[in-house]
Motif scaffolding. Structure first.
Motif, PDB file in Angstrom:
ATOM      1  N   VAL A 110     -63.881   9.787  37.797  1.00  0.00           N
ATOM      2  CA  VAL A 110     -64.018   9.079  39.070  1.00  0.00           C
ATOM      3  C   VAL A 110     -63.010   7.925  39.093  1.00  0.00           C
ATOM      4  N   LYS A 166     -57.928   4.118  51.368  1.00  0.00           N
ATOM      5  CA  LYS A 166     -58.418   5.448  51.006  1.00  0.00           C
ATOM      6  C   LYS A 166     -57.262   6.351  50.598  1.00  0.00           C
ATOM      7  N   TYR A 183     -56.854   8.382  47.147  1.00  0.00           N
ATOM      8  CA  TYR A 183     -56.602   9.825  47.069  1.00  0.00           C
ATOM      9  C   TYR A 183     -55.382  10.113  46.197  1.00  0.00           C
ATOM     10  N   SER A 199     -64.057  14.834  41.987  1.00  0.00           N
ATOM     11  CA  SER A 199     -64.724  15.154  43.249  1.00  0.00           C
ATOM     12  C   SER A 199     -65.207  13.907  43.979  1.00  0.00           C
ATOM     13  N   LEU A 200     -65.073  12.753  43.325  1.00  0.00           N
ATOM     14  CA  LEU A 200     -65.531  11.493  43.898  1.00  0.00           C
ATOM     15  C   LEU A 200     -64.574  10.393  43.499  1.00  0.00           C
ATOM     16  N   ARG A 240     -67.927   4.892  48.323  1.00  0.00           N
ATOM     17  CA  ARG A 240     -67.738   6.158  47.614  1.00  0.00           C
ATOM     18  C   ARG A 240     -67.129   7.168  48.573  1.00  0.00           C
ATOM     19  N   LEU A 241     -66.067   7.823  48.138  1.00  0.00           N
ATOM     20  CA  LEU A 241     -65.393   8.821  48.965  1.00  0.00           C
ATOM     21  C   LEU A 241     -65.358  10.150  48.239  1.00  0.00           C
ATOM     22  N   GLN A 242     -65.700  11.203  48.946  1.00  0.00           N
ATOM     23  CA  GLN A 242     -65.592  12.541  48.389  1.00  0.00           C
ATOM     24  C   GLN A 242     -64.110  12.901  48.267  1.00  0.00           C
ATOM     25  N   ILE A 243     -63.766  13.548  47.188  1.00  0.00           N
ATOM     26  CA  ILE A 243     -62.398  14.006  46.967  1.00  0.00           C
ATOM     27  C   ILE A 243     -62.421  15.528  46.996  1.00  0.00           C
ATOM     28  N   THR A 244     -61.797  16.103  48.005  1.00  0.00           N
ATOM     29  CA  THR A 244     -61.752  17.558  48.144  1.00  0.00           C
ATOM     30  C   THR A 244     -60.318  18.032  47.895  1.00  0.00           C
ATOM     31  N   GLU A 249     -57.965  16.570  50.503  1.00  0.00           N
ATOM     32  CA  GLU A 249     -57.488  15.197  50.287  1.00  0.00           C
ATOM     33  C   GLU A 249     -56.403  15.153  49.212  1.00  0.00           C
TER      34      GLU A 249
END
Length: 180
Positions: free
Chosen positions: A84, A98, A102, A116-117, A128-132, A135
């Motif tokens: 993370v 953000k 990323y 993933s986060l 907290r941001l999701q990392i896909t 991104e």
């Protein structure tokens, strides 16, 4: 693998690119002097780093990552079921943060870790941001674009509210031929 350039971009470059492409170009050509708010933020970050590390289960130190064509520093990397990346900010939230996170996640992933986060810490408040994969793909494109901006001609000036307090305003506002 992205197309090779001589300049190796960083997540900080992505932050500056998203702020203003001309600012990125000028900062790499003329340097960025430390402002009083930057110095204050660095001082505040040290104390905050220890608290965040304890709360997130991370080492309280920056992590340098060299991914070949790109590189940079992630403020901290917490390790849970996946890595993370943690970006520490002492100022107000900005949308550009953000994209920097990323890009940091892209570096962590390039090191072979599952990501993933991501976390942006505004003081002790955590975003907290999701990392896909989407991104990460955008982060890769922004890193490539940052390198292209740095290596290319100066981007045209923009007129935005940010210009009012930009440190490059005296040399930016005119025509390109007035740049030192």
């Amino acid at each position: 693998m992205p197309k090779p350039t001589s300049y190796r971009p960083t997540p900080w470059d992505v932050l500056e690119l998203e702020w203003c492409p001309r600012y990125l170009w000028l900062s790499k050509r003329h340097g960025v002097p430390t402002t009083p708010s930057m110095a204050k933020g660095r001082q505040e970050e040290q104390a905050l780093r220890k608290k965040l590390a304890a709360a997130l289960g991370a080492e309280p130190k920056p992590v340098y990552i060299d991914a070949g064509w790109t590189h940079g520093v992630v403020d901290m990397v917490a390790r849970r079921h996946s890595a993370v990346p943690v970006e520490i900010k002492t100022g107000v939230p900005r949308r550009e943060h953000k994209w920097q996170l990323y890009a940091e996640a892209y570096l962590v992933k390039a090191q072979g870790h599952s990501v993933s986060l991501g976390v942006i810490a505004y003081g002790e408040r955590l975003a907290r941001l999701q990392i896909t994969p989407a991104e990460l793909k955008v982060a890769e494109a922004l890193l490539i674009k940052a390198a292209e901006v740095v290596e290319g001609p100066p981007p045209p000036p923009r007129k935005t509210p940010k210009c009012a307090y930009c440190q490059y305003r005296p040399i930016c506002s005119g025509a390109t031929n007035r740049l030192p």
